[in-house]
Design a protein around this motif. Structure first.
Motif: not given
Ligand code: MG
Length: 252
Positions: A53-60, A66-75
């Motif tokens: 498959a291909q990453p959907a977010f990379l370059g979007y 490739t992915i979004c990683v959001s920690v604690n106060e990051e939504v």
């Protein structure tokens, strides 16, 4: 315009959905104290490529990972990097994949080690808000029935519902019509029809629902810097009820 998918197209979207559900399950085993958010991104990239498959977010719109990683106060929309997960953190991972031109999109929030009672309540409530939204994704309901169900679950527990980001249709593009807010009065908006596919994604906050975007241009954080959680599935409307295309594989 809302694009309705044929049964054959839904089968193809399910292939993308299986990659995304499998990826979330895979990432669960990587989340631990001391792991960098970049390491999660690398694991995701490898998994997606191994699946063909291909990453959907990379370059979007220029998103650099490739992915979004959001920690604690990051939504949402956190950029993976050198930050190391700490015991007590809440980590949200939003992942997307493309298979033969079709998109799937899902997110999960996980606890890192032991977390506070408040963090656990926020996590559990956000997951239940998604489940309540999915339960409304049926023929004859309207878009805002999903919105209202999500909002009720979150606010009943005293949590906030983010307004600035909403769910969306999905198919040959990552973001299609219609928008799917997580708040609002019921029985409004487009009527749900077979072949509609929606990314339903409650973003729920410990305190105020107000968010702001950091100077990196991507990372959305709570204005009050209190915790946030995010769960998402790609869901098809069918005559047999909601079909979760990004379901995590059942572990025996
Ligand atoms: Mg989404």
């Amino acid at each position: 315009m809302i694009e309705l998918k044929s049964p054959d197209e839904l089968r193809r979207m399910q292939q993308a959905g299986r990659v995304v559900g499998g990826l979330l399950e895979h990432l669960k085993s990587h989340v631990a104290p001391g792991v960098t958010t970049k390491a999660l991104d690398t694991a995701a990239r490898t998994f997606i490529e191994e699946q063909g498959a291909q990453p959907a977010f990379l370059g979007y719109r220029g998103f650099p990972a490739t992915i979004c990683v959001s920690v604690n106060e990051e939504v949402v929309h956190g950029i993976p990097g050198g930050r190391r997960l700490q015991p007590g953190d809440l980590v949200s991972m939003d992942v997307g994949a493309i298979v033969a031109g079709w998109y799937a999109d899902a997110a999960i929030t996980l606890a890192v080690g032991a977390i506070s009672a408040t963090a656990q309540a926020l996590l559990d409530t956000t997951r239940r808000a998604l489940e309540a939204g999915i339960a409304q994704a049926r023929l004859g309901a309207r878009i805002s029935d999903i919105s209202h169900a999500v909002q009720q679950v979150a606010e009943r527990e005293g949590f906030g519902v983010v307004r600035d980001f909403v769910g969306h249709g999905i198919g040959k593009a990552l973001h299609e019509d219609p928008p799917v807010p997580n708040f609002g009065a019921p029985h409004l908006g487009p009527r749900l029809q077979a072949g509609m596919v929606l990314a339903i994604e409650p973003m729920i906050t410990e305190g105020s629902y107000e968010v702001e975007v950091l100077r990196d241009g991507w990372t959305a954080v709570t204005k009050d810097r209190k915790l946030a959680a995010h769960f998402e599935h790609t869901v098809a409307i069918t005559a047999r009820g909601p079909q979760v295309l990004t379901a995590l594989p059942q572990t025996p």
